[in-house]
Design a protein around this motif. Structure first.
Motif, PDB file in Angstrom:
ATOM      1  N   ARG A  56      11.452 -17.569  83.878  1.00 24.37           N
ATOM      2  CA  ARG A  56      11.309 -17.388  85.025  1.00 24.37           C
ATOM      3  C   ARG A  56      10.693 -15.655  85.151  1.00 24.37           C
ATOM      4  NH1 ARG A  56      18.088 -18.806  85.186  1.00 24.37           N
ATOM      5  NH2 ARG A  56      18.074 -17.735  87.195  1.00 24.37           N
ATOM      6  N   GLU A 107      11.858 -13.261  87.877  1.00 22.03           N
ATOM      7  CA  GLU A 107      13.826 -12.284  88.159  1.00 22.03           C
ATOM      8  C   GLU A 107      13.600 -11.518  86.675  1.00 22.03           C
ATOM      9  OE1 GLU A 107      16.337 -15.918  88.760  1.00 22.03           O
ATOM     10  OE2 GLU A 107      14.367 -16.711  88.127  1.00 22.03           O
ATOM     11  N   GLU A 121      12.067  -8.743  87.794  1.00 27.61           N
ATOM     12  CA  GLU A 121      13.199  -7.499  88.292  1.00 27.61           C
ATOM     13  C   GLU A 121      14.287  -7.436  87.931  1.00 27.61           C
ATOM     14  OE1 GLU A 121      14.331 -10.581  90.881  1.00 27.61           O
ATOM     15  OE2 GLU A 121      12.685 -10.671  92.978  1.00 27.61           O
ATOM     16  N   SER A 122      14.921  -7.558  86.510  1.00 28.85           N
ATOM     17  CA  SER A 122      15.553  -7.236  85.982  1.00 28.85           C
ATOM     18  C   SER A 122      15.452  -5.994  85.202  1.00 28.85           C
ATOM     19  CB  SER A 122      16.119  -8.393  84.683  1.00 28.85           C
ATOM     20  OG  SER A 122      17.325  -8.245  83.901  1.00 28.85           O
TER      21      SER A 122
END
Length: 529
Positions: free
Chosen positions: A54, A57, A60-61
């Motif tokens: 992923r 995502e 983004e983290s």
């Protein structure tokens, strides 16, 4: 950290270590719901998301982590790996540079940065940073392997082999290191050791349902499955050994990748062609690329009786009608390899072997007396100035491509399957090679004993296709000026089994230098940061 957040953090770590990456990401998210400023949880969640595939995502983290704690250095390498997975290679390098700026003497950070330079074909920089990592940890086998890979791509194969030898002494049973070592040996022309080392590419049974592995014993009276592996070009190159197996009394069943089945039925000595993965009753099996080792192939004894591939006669006739009469020199063009979106290391190589800007081919339009034909499947981009004939809409497989190629006088192609096809058909082919050319073309040669009708135009500067196409245009002008429009009668494939397996290939020049500059097939082995 409150007790619930601590429990979720510990649960996330346990799930991560057990390989349950989605569960780990969910646990770290629960931790962050209680304590959103917990940097370690953000970082770990990004790692779990990256492992779970992923990637967006995970980025983004990581970016949230960077905003909250810009001096938390490990996140930059992790972000670099995620961006690489998204094919954002320049951004990945920038993040690795940020990590190195904060941790200039960290081995894993230097490995990360070197790898990002390697992805972009920046081999001097890759070698520099692998060298810095090695100075910090001289017994790091992974660094030795990767430094060897970078030196190999720089054309310094003798130096690469020194690094490979040091790596071998540290970890003699590592199949990745041994395989990379094999490619360096083969590029250097050391076939005796190189083919034996090449067997490390596969350490597990490949087709146990097809009987035990054939190891060169007398195959007379037995059905043997020759297993296709790696790319289409590899199958087209090494299928030349199938007639030699048949000549020893075996019934040869040949496995073929999709698109090759119909064409490979033309190979002399092949009794049956089956799709990849199909069940075929056989007594034994052998990987196609193990045959050079089993037949003791050296540079001087490469079986190169041409042609060993040809389209069916009816198909050749049909394509002759489609192409029609053309008095000018007929030249086919291929400017890009096949993309492999599921294999990032192969994709990285494809970016280097393909002409990223096909507009550069417009230089060839200046050559008079040439009619160009598109041979690139499912990709547009040929400059309008070339006024190329495009019949690829009628091409269903490689048998059709071969029938089209049979109507041409010359094929100009980057290092991809059509170059192998033209060479196997005995068709004149000018192969355009990146500077870090594949191991099979060896070092600084303009010819190859694998295909006596091939001429190699290698980049003199990494990534510079303009200079290559200038040389091609000059030579094409001379060829077109001397062209006679009379066309030779079609020829059937020769049977290599009627000639000695040790027959020399008669290349244009006998000069063989002692090193090669081929790339590592799957890029540098990655060391987790």
């Amino acid at each position: 950290m409150d007790s619930h957040a601590r429990d979720m953090f510990d649960e996330g770590n346990a799930a991560f270590n057990a390989g349950r990456y989605d569960d780990a990401a969910a646990a770290f998210a629960s931790c962050l719901a209680r304590e959103p400023d917990r940097v370690e949880a953000l970082y770990n969640r990004g790692n779990a998301l990256q492992k779970a595939g992923r990637l967006i995502e995970s980025v983004e983290s990581y970016l949230t982590c960077v905003r909250m704690a810009p001096d938390f250095a490990p996140v930059y390498c992790a972000l670099a790996e995620a961006l690489r997975g998204l094919r954002m290679f320049d951004d990945a390098k920038a993040m690795a540079q940020e990590a190195a700026a904060r941790m200039p003497r960290d081995v894993d950070t230097l490995i990360c940065l070197a790898g990002k330079h390697f992805d972009l074909g920046e081999f001097p920089e890759a070698a520099r940073f692998y060298g810095e990592a090695l100075a910090l940890d001289p017994l790091h086998a992974g660094v030795l392997n990767n430094l060897a890979n970078a030196l190999h791509c720089l054309g310094q194969v003798d130096a690469a082999l020194v690094m490979h030898e040091r790596c071998y002494r540290l970890e003699p049973d590592n199949p990745t290191w041994r395989y990379n070592r094999a490619l360096a040996m083969l590029a250097a022309g050391d076939f005796k050791r190189g083919w034996a080392e090449h067997e490390w590419r596969r350490r597990e049974p490949v087709a146990p349902q097809a009987g035990p592995l054939w190891r060169g014993e007398d195959p007379a009276g037995r059905r043997i499955l020759l297993v296709a592996e790696q790319g289409l070009g590899d199958t087209l190159q090494f299928v030349r050994y199938a007639p030699l197996v048949a000549a020893r009394g075996a019934t040869v069943v040949l496995e073929a990748q999709p698109g090759l089945e119909r064409l490979l039925r033309s190979v002399p000595g092949v009794a049956e062609v089956v799709p990849r993965g199909a069940s075929a009753p056989t007594d034994t099996h052998c990987l196609l690329m193990s045959l050079p080792w089993l037949f003791g192939t050296t540079v001087q004894t490469i079986p190169a009786t041409l042609p060993y591939l040809a389209p069916p006669d009816a198909l050749r006739t049909a394509w002759a009608t489609r192409v029609g009469d053309e008095p000018r020199l007929r030249v086919g063009l291929v400017w890009a390899g096949g993309a492999r979106p599921d294999d990032i290391d192969c994709e990285v190589i494809d970016r280097r072997r393909s002409i990223g800007n096909p507009a550069l081919l417009s230089r060839l339009a200046e050559v008079p007396g040439v009619r160009f034909y598109n041979l690139q499947k499912d990709r547009a981009g040929l400059p309008a100035e070339l006024d190329a004939v495009d019949l690829m809409g009628g091409v269903a497989d490689f048998a059709d491509t071969a029938a089209l190629v049979a109507q041409l006088d010359l094929v100009i192609a980057v290092d991809t399957s059509v170059a192998h096809l033209a060479g196997a058909m005995g068709k004149p082919v000018w192969m355009l090679s990146r500077r870090d050319g594949c191991w099979r073309w060896m070092q600084d040669r303009e010819d190859t004993p694998w295909y006596p009708t091939m001429r190699i135009y290698r980049q003199r500067t990494q990534g510079d296709w303009t200079e290559v196409l200038c040389r091609v245009a000059t030579d094409l002008r001379a060829l077109a000026a001397a062209h006679q429009p009379r066309r030779a009668a079609p020829t059937a494939p020769a049977d290599p089994a009627t000639a000695p397996a040790t027959a020399p290939a008669a290349p244009r020049t006998a000069k063989i230098t002692g090193a090669g500059n081929g790339p590592i097939l799957r890029g540098p082995a990655r060391i987790p940061a």
